[in-house]
Design an enzyme around this catalytic site. Structure first.
Site, mmCIF file in Angstrom:
data_model
loop_
_atom_site.group_PDB
_atom_site.id
_atom_site.type_symbol
_atom_site.label_atom_id
_atom_site.label_comp_id
_atom_site.label_asym_id
_atom_site.label_seq_id
_atom_site.Cartn_x
_atom_site.Cartn_y
_atom_site.Cartn_z
ATOM 1 N N ASP A 44 0.839 -1.205 0.000
ATOM 2 C CA ASP A 44 0.000 0.000 0.000
ATOM 3 C C ASP A 44 0.875 1.258 0.000
ATOM 4 O OD1 ASP A 44 0.871 -0.094 2.611
ATOM 5 O OD2 ASP A 44 -1.133 -0.179 3.503
ATOM 6 N N SER A 45 2.214 1.047 0.027
ATOM 7 C CA SER A 45 3.138 2.162 -0.193
ATOM 8 C C SER A 45 2.927 2.759 -1.571
ATOM 9 C CB SER A 45 4.593 1.692 -0.033
ATOM 10 O OG SER A 45 4.852 0.547 -0.827
ATOM 11 N N ASP A 83 -0.969 -6.081 -0.104
ATOM 12 C CA ASP A 83 -1.452 -5.519 1.162
ATOM 13 C C ASP A 83 -2.977 -5.412 1.176
ATOM 14 O OD1 ASP A 83 0.652 -5.009 2.919
ATOM 15 O OD2 ASP A 83 1.213 -3.165 1.887
ATOM 16 N N LYS A 111 -1.267 -9.486 2.949
ATOM 17 C CA LYS A 111 -0.544 -9.042 4.151
ATOM 18 C C LYS A 111 -1.422 -8.046 4.889
ATOM 19 C CE LYS A 111 3.187 -6.102 3.889
ATOM 20 N NZ LYS A 111 2.776 -4.922 4.651
ATOM 21 N N GLU A 113 -1.582 -5.343 8.434
ATOM 22 C CA GLU A 113 -0.807 -4.646 9.475
ATOM 23 C C GLU A 113 -1.469 -4.788 10.843
ATOM 24 O OE1 GLU A 113 1.071 -1.018 6.838
ATOM 25 O OE2 GLU A 113 0.275 -0.524 8.798
ATOM 26 N N GLU A 175 8.912 -4.064 10.746
ATOM 27 C CA GLU A 175 9.367 -2.776 10.205
ATOM 28 C C GLU A 175 9.966 -1.866 11.277
ATOM 29 O OE1 GLU A 175 6.670 -0.893 7.474
ATOM 30 O OE2 GLU A 175 7.884 0.946 7.383
#
Ligand code: KIV
Length: 252
Positions: A44-45, A83, A111, A113, A175
């Site tokens: 999602d970056s 993501d 993925k 978070e 991270e």
């Protein structure tokens, strides 16, 4: 080999660390795959790298699907992780429904978070490979400083890693945590940790493609660029502009 088998191949003791890089379009996905990188992450970056947004929380399912499809076209045989964007996994039911959409669009796994074992269990029960992401959590972070420095934070991150492994994660992104914490978490669980700013003790490494290639406006301290692509591209474009302006291009 499916994604679960791939990640299982990097469980401790692993023969070598796993490599993961982000990609957001077909051109770069093809290059990343050709380079032999183990896993492509449609992160999602893309909010920052491709869409000019300030926060990763600003992208939604529509954008993730759009870029995932392009990556899959460019790298048909690669292991592609994607993501779950902010809000897409707000409940276990939403996490499963949105993971299914991403799998139908070509992902090999998703993925998410944060420490959400109920969401992980639900996604796993739907037969979908899921990777966790702990430490600095860009979707909800208010500061991008290293996390896991206090004893309390260290214990929490270690506890969360064990919880996410037990819930069924195939791997765990860590991270921006201190190197010794990255090593401790890695040695405390069997699934591979994939570090970004988490030191050499992790079971693998992941980088944002734009950081690696020197295209990012702000270079994170833990992600040195391997080439200054911004300068190279700038030189080519300046040369093109100059040659068109002076009629040196095109040749007769
Ligand atoms: O979105 C992303 O690129 C990521 C990496 C930083 C791991 O989650």
């Amino acid at each position: 080999m499916n994604a679960q088998e791939l990640f299982d191949g990097f469980r401790r003791p692993s023969p070598r660390p796993l490599s993961m890089v982000t990609a957001y379009d077909s051109t770069f996905a093809a290059i990343v795959a050709q380079a032999g990188v183990d896993v492509i992450l449609v992160g999602d970056s893309l909010a920052n790298t491709m869409l000019g947004m300030g926060k990763t929380a600003q992208v939604g399912m529509k954008e993730m699907l759009h870029h995932l499809v392009a990556v899959r076209r460019g790298a048909p045989a690669a292991c592609v992780l994607v993501d779950l964007p902010f809000g897409a996994d707000s409940t276990p039911e939403a996490a499963v429904a949105n993971s299914r959409l991403l799998m139908e669009a070509g992902a090999d796994g998703v993925k998410l978070e944060g420490c959400f074992p109920d969401r992980v269990r639900a996604i796993r029960a739907a037969g979908i490979v899921v990777v966790g992401h702990l430490g600095l959590l860009p979707q909800t972070a208010t500061s991008f400083k290293q996390t896991g420095r206090t004893e309390e934070d260290r214990e929490r991150i270690l506890r969360e890693a064990k919880t996410m492994e037990e819930a069924g994660c195939a791997a765990l992104v860590l991270e921006h945590v201190p190197s010794d914490l990255g090593k401790l978490v890695t040695e405390s669980i069997a699934i591979p940790t994939v570090g970004i700013g988490a030191g050499p003790g992790c079971g693998g490494q992941v980088l944002v493609l734009h950081d690696l290639l020197g295209l990012s406006a702000r270079q994170p301290p833990f992600a040195p660029a391997r080439v200054n692509l911004r300068e190279i591209v700038l030189g080519a474009l300046r040369g093109y502009h100059a040659d068109v302006s002076s009629r040196a291009f095109p040749a007769a």
